[in-house]
Design an enzyme around this catalytic site. Sequence first.
Site, short mmCIF file in Angstrom:
data_model
loop_
_atom_site.label_atom_id
_atom_site.label_comp_id
_atom_site.label_asym_id
_atom_site.label_seq_id
_atom_site.Cartn_x
_atom_site.Cartn_y
_atom_site.Cartn_z
N TYR A 45 -1.91 -0.68 10.40
CA TYR A 45 -1.67 -1.05 8.85
C TYR A 45 -0.77 -0.12 7.72
O TYR A 45 0.12 -1.07 7.43
CB TYR A 45 -3.17 -1.01 8.14
CG TYR A 45 -2.97 -1.16 6.11
CD1 TYR A 45 -3.90 -2.00 6.36
CD2 TYR A 45 -2.96 0.10 6.08
CE1 TYR A 45 -3.85 -1.87 5.15
CE2 TYR A 45 -3.59 0.22 4.22
CZ TYR A 45 -3.53 -1.34 4.37
OH TYR A 45 -3.62 -1.37 2.74
N SER A 82 0.62 -1.24 0.50
CA SER A 82 -0.26 -0.33 0.06
C SER A 82 0.60 0.61 0.31
O SER A 82 1.71 1.19 0.39
CB SER A 82 -0.95 -0.30 1.59
OG SER A 82 -1.44 1.51 1.43
P1 NAP Z 1 -11.93 -5.21 -0.27
O1 NAP Z 1 -12.56 -4.39 -1.12
O2 NAP Z 1 -12.02 -5.02 1.24
O3 NAP Z 1 -11.89 -7.14 0.23
C1 NAP Z 1 -11.48 -7.69 1.55
C2 NAP Z 1 -11.23 -8.74 0.20
O4 NAP Z 1 -10.30 -9.74 0.83
C3 NAP Z 1 -12.42 -9.45 -0.02
O5 NAP Z 1 -12.59 -10.55 -1.38
C4 NAP Z 1 -12.28 -10.13 1.38
O6 NAP Z 1 -13.10 -11.79 1.53
C5 NAP Z 1 -10.97 -10.57 1.65
N1 NAP Z 1 -10.76 -10.73 2.73
C6 NAP Z 1 -10.65 -10.02 4.10
N2 NAP Z 1 -10.35 -10.65 5.20
C7 NAP Z 1 -9.47 -11.81 4.12
C8 NAP Z 1 -8.89 -12.74 4.99
N3 NAP Z 1 -8.58 -13.05 6.42
N4 NAP Z 1 -8.41 -13.98 4.31
C9 NAP Z 1 -9.59 -14.24 2.99
N5 NAP Z 1 -9.60 -13.36 2.97
C10 NAP Z 1 -10.07 -12.22 3.01
O7 NAP Z 1 -10.31 -4.96 -0.14
P2 NAP Z 1 -9.34 -4.17 -1.23
O8 NAP Z 1 -9.61 -2.51 -1.19
O9 NAP Z 1 -9.65 -4.72 -2.84
O10 NAP Z 1 -8.04 -4.89 -1.19
C11 NAP Z 1 -6.84 -5.41 -1.60
C12 NAP Z 1 -5.67 -5.87 -1.35
O11 NAP Z 1 -5.14 -4.17 -1.79
C13 NAP Z 1 -5.97 -5.47 0.53
O12 NAP Z 1 -4.44 -5.95 0.53
C14 NAP Z 1 -5.55 -3.93 0.79
O13 NAP Z 1 -4.78 -3.76 2.29
C15 NAP Z 1 -4.58 -3.28 -0.38
N6 NAP Z 1 -5.28 -2.03 -0.83
C16 NAP Z 1 -5.66 -1.26 -0.76
C17 NAP Z 1 -6.31 0.36 -1.31
C18 NAP Z 1 -7.41 0.60 -1.09
O14 NAP Z 1 -7.29 2.12 -1.39
N7 NAP Z 1 -8.14 0.19 -1.94
C19 NAP Z 1 -5.11 0.12 -1.10
C20 NAP Z 1 -3.42 -0.11 -0.38
C21 NAP Z 1 -3.53 -1.12 -0.72
P3 NAP Z 1 -14.43 -11.51 1.71
O15 NAP Z 1 -15.57 -10.87 1.06
O16 NAP Z 1 -15.34 -12.97 2.03
O17 NAP Z 1 -14.51 -10.74 3.31
#
Ligand code: NAP
Length: 274
Positions: A182, A168
Site C-alpha cells: 500500500y 498517504s
Molecule cells: P474508506 O473509508 O475505506 O472508503 C473508501 C471509499 O472508496 C468508499 O466510498 C468505497 O466505496 C470506495 N472504493 C473502494 N474501492 C473502490 C473501487 N475499486 N472503485 C471505486 N470506489 C472504491 O477509505 P478512506 O479512509 O476514506 O480513504 C480514502 C482515500 O484516502 C484512500 O485513497 C486512502 O488510501 C487514503 N488514505 C486514507 C487514510 C486513512 O487513515 N483513512 C490515510 C491515508 C490515506 P464502497 O463503499 O462502495 O465500497
Amino acid sequence: MFPPAASYYFTPFPPLNGARVNPTSSSPLVLITGGSRGIGAAACLLAAKQGWSVAVNYTRDAQAAADVVSQIQALGGRAQAFQADVGIEADIHRLFEEVDAAMGRITGFVNNAGVVDVAARVEDMSWARLERMMRINVLGSFTCAALAVKRMSTRHGGAGGSIVNLSSAAAVLGSPNQYVDYAASKGAIDTFTLGLAKEVATEGIRVNGIRPGLILTDIHASGGQPDRAHQLANQVPMQRPGTADEVAQAIVWLLSDAASYVTGTTMNVAGGRA
Ligand code: NAP
C-alpha cells in the site's frame, strides 16, 4: 510574455456556512471517486457546500452513496451517484461517459478511491494481493486522471481544472510489517502527481496530492485493524487521529481557485506524522 492567467476554470462560490447551496447550470462540476464513505464522502459534502455540483462514485455500497447524494440535495445542492470499480478499466470509461451525459463536463476531479489489505510482511504477500493493490490504487488513479485531463485540458478544448490525488503518509513512512505494498502504491501516486502536474501545467490544469495520516474512517477495519487510528495516535505529534472532514478541507481548497498558483505539490494532512 506571461503565461495565460489562471482563470480557465470556474471559481466555486464562497463557503456558505451551512446555508442552502444554490447550484446553477454554470456551477462547476467535480467527480470524486470513492465518494460514498470516509474521506470521499466528506469531500463530496464540503465541495457541495462550496458551490460545486458533485458526481459521487462508489463501487459496492449504493445506499451509502445515495445517503451522500440526499444530504447534498437537502442542502439545495446538485449531486448524483455513479457505480464503477476503479480497478476495472471498462468501468472507468463508463463512469466518465455517464457523468458527461448526466451532469456535464467536469472541472474538478478527486482520485480518492483506494484500498489497503491485511497486515503482512513483504515475503508473505501474494501476486494476487499485489496485483489488486496496484490495479485499484495506481492503475485506476492513472486512468481516471487521464480521462479527467481529456475533459479539462485546453489542448482538448476544455476549460481547465484541478485534480487532487489521495496519497498517504505511508508513502514516506513505508509501513513496515503492515502494508509496504500500500505504501509503495501511494509512493507511485506522489510521483504521478509531480509528473502529471508538470505535463499539463500550461493546459489550465493543476494537479496536487494529499497525504492523510491516521484518519478515522472504515478503511482500517477493511484491513482488519478497526482501532488502528486510535492505537497509533501516540505516534502523532498532535497525539490524535484526524477526521475525514479535516482532510476534505484540504482537498476542496486544492480544487478551488484559492489554490490557483499551487501545482505539483503533495500536502501532508497528518498531524505532524509524516
Ligand atoms: P474508506 O473509508 O475505506 O472508503 C473508501 C471509499 O472508496 C468508499 O466510498 C468505497 O466505496 C470506495 N472504493 C473502494 N474501492 C473502490 C473501487 N475499486 N472503485 C471505486 N470506489 C472504491 O477509505 P478512506 O479512509 O476514506 O480513504 C480514502 C482515500 O484516502 C484512500 O485513497 C486512502 O488510501 C487514503 N488514505 C486514507 C487514510 C486513512 O487513515 N483513512 C490515510 C491515508 C490515506 P464502497 O463503499 O462502495 O465500497
